[in-house]
Design a protein around this motif. Structure first.
Motif, mmCIF file in Angstrom:
data_model
loop_
_atom_site.group_PDB
_atom_site.id
_atom_site.type_symbol
_atom_site.label_atom_id
_atom_site.label_comp_id
_atom_site.label_asym_id
_atom_site.label_seq_id
_atom_site.Cartn_x
_atom_site.Cartn_y
_atom_site.Cartn_z
ATOM 1 N N ASN A 21 6.816 -4.063 -11.890
ATOM 2 C CA ASN A 21 7.930 -3.542 -12.670
ATOM 3 C C ASN A 21 7.852 -2.025 -12.683
ATOM 4 O O ASN A 21 6.803 -1.438 -12.422
ATOM 5 C CB ASN A 21 7.871 -4.054 -14.116
ATOM 6 N N LYS A 22 8.956 -1.407 -13.017
ATOM 7 C CA LYS A 22 8.998 0.044 -13.126
ATOM 8 C C LYS A 22 7.950 0.494 -14.143
ATOM 9 O O LYS A 22 7.841 -0.063 -15.235
ATOM 10 C CB LYS A 22 10.391 0.484 -13.572
ATOM 11 N N GLY A 23 7.142 1.487 -13.766
ATOM 12 C CA GLY A 23 6.114 2.022 -14.657
ATOM 13 C C GLY A 23 4.748 1.396 -14.506
ATOM 14 O O GLY A 23 3.776 1.892 -15.071
ATOM 15 N N ASP A 24 4.639 0.307 -13.745
ATOM 16 C CA ASP A 24 3.342 -0.341 -13.552
ATOM 17 C C ASP A 24 2.411 0.554 -12.740
ATOM 18 O O ASP A 24 2.840 1.279 -11.848
ATOM 19 C CB ASP A 24 3.494 -1.679 -12.825
ATOM 20 N N LYS A 25 1.124 0.449 -13.047
ATOM 21 C CA LYS A 25 0.103 1.203 -12.318
ATOM 22 C C LYS A 25 -0.417 0.332 -11.176
ATOM 23 O O LYS A 25 -0.682 -0.863 -11.369
ATOM 24 C CB LYS A 25 -1.036 1.590 -13.257
ATOM 25 N N ILE A 26 -0.565 0.946 -9.998
ATOM 26 C CA ILE A 26 -0.987 0.191 -8.823
ATOM 27 C C ILE A 26 -1.835 1.084 -7.909
ATOM 28 O O ILE A 26 -1.636 2.293 -7.860
ATOM 29 C CB ILE A 26 0.238 -0.371 -8.051
ATOM 30 N N TYR A 27 -2.793 0.452 -7.253
ATOM 31 C CA TYR A 27 -3.591 1.112 -6.216
ATOM 32 C C TYR A 27 -2.980 0.724 -4.874
ATOM 33 O O TYR A 27 -2.757 -0.460 -4.601
ATOM 34 C CB TYR A 27 -5.049 0.643 -6.286
ATOM 35 N N ILE A 28 -2.687 1.711 -4.050
ATOM 36 C CA ILE A 28 -2.074 1.495 -2.736
ATOM 37 C C ILE A 28 -2.999 2.063 -1.669
ATOM 38 O O ILE A 28 -3.522 3.166 -1.815
ATOM 39 C CB ILE A 28 -0.707 2.222 -2.629
ATOM 40 N N GLU A 29 -3.176 1.299 -0.611
ATOM 41 C CA GLU A 29 -3.908 1.783 0.553
ATOM 42 C C GLU A 29 -3.017 1.555 1.763
ATOM 43 O O GLU A 29 -2.375 0.513 1.879
ATOM 44 C CB GLU A 29 -5.202 0.992 0.707
ATOM 45 N N GLY A 30 -2.943 2.539 2.637
ATOM 46 C CA GLY A 30 -2.085 2.381 3.802
ATOM 47 C C GLY A 30 -2.210 3.557 4.744
ATOM 48 O O GLY A 30 -3.230 4.240 4.780
ATOM 49 N N ARG A 31 -1.130 3.785 5.506
ATOM 50 C CA ARG A 31 -1.127 4.879 6.465
ATOM 51 C C ARG A 31 0.207 5.598 6.402
ATOM 52 O O ARG A 31 1.222 5.032 6.008
ATOM 53 C CB ARG A 31 -1.398 4.369 7.873
ATOM 54 N N LEU A 32 0.203 6.867 6.774
ATOM 55 C CA LEU A 32 1.425 7.668 6.792
ATOM 56 C C LEU A 32 2.245 7.360 8.033
ATOM 57 O O LEU A 32 1.697 7.192 9.128
ATOM 58 C CB LEU A 32 1.083 9.161 6.816
ATOM 59 N N LYS A 33 3.547 7.291 7.848
ATOM 60 C CA LYS A 33 4.446 7.118 8.981
ATOM 61 C C LYS A 33 5.700 7.925 8.704
ATOM 62 O O LYS A 33 6.271 7.844 7.618
ATOM 63 C CB LYS A 33 4.802 5.651 9.168
#
Length: 152
Positions: free
Chosen positions: A72-84
């Motif tokens: 939901n809007k405002g939720d805290k999340i850890y993201i791992e990925g790559r730039l594109k």
């Protein structure tokens, strides 16, 4: 070193709901903005200054469906990925560029019941099996094992 690395790790708050795009063949993409903050004290005014950086997050297929269902809007999340960086043309034919984070892994950090409206049923959020989650589980298991196996 001859190799290259394209890796991004972010912890932030979602700026909107996940927007889904479905394709023929059953594949889908989810997109949402993520805000990260940086703060410092201005030495001349002794005032705290906070800046917000916005990131465009892209998740695919099953991961996108999970994010749509539970984020939901405002939720805290850890993201791992790559730039594109994508190149596209606007209505006037000008070349435009958009830099996105192609998410390869994520972990929800907002507690289950924190952002739910009053009277809403708690949702059962699935355990996301990510390397970060496995590290946390392993460290908690080892501390429990150490307490049980004390020689005295």
């Amino acid at each position: 070193m001859s190799g290259t690395l394209n890796k991004v790790m972010l912890i932030g708050h979602t700026g909107d709901e996940v927007k889904m795009h479905y394709f023929e063949g059953g594949n889908c993409i989810g997109r949402f903005p993520l805000a990260t903050n940086d703060s410092y004290v201005n030495k001349s005014t002794n005032e705290r200054v906070t800046t917000t950086e916005w990131h465009n997050i892209v998740v695919r297929n099953k991961a996108a469906e999970i994010c749509e269902k539970y984020l939901n809007k405002g939720d805290k999340i850890y993201i791992e990925g790559r730039l594109k960086t994508r190149k596209w043309q606007d209505e006037q034919g000008k070349d435009r560029y958009s830099t996105e984070i192609q998410c390869t892994d994520f972990t929800f950090l907002t507690p289950k019941n924190e952002n739910q409206p009053s009277g809403a049923k708690p949702q059962n959020i699935p355990q996301v099996n990510t390397p970060a989650a496995n590290i946390q589980e392993a460290s908690s298991d080892s501390s429990e094992m150490e307490e049980d196996d004390l020689p005295f």
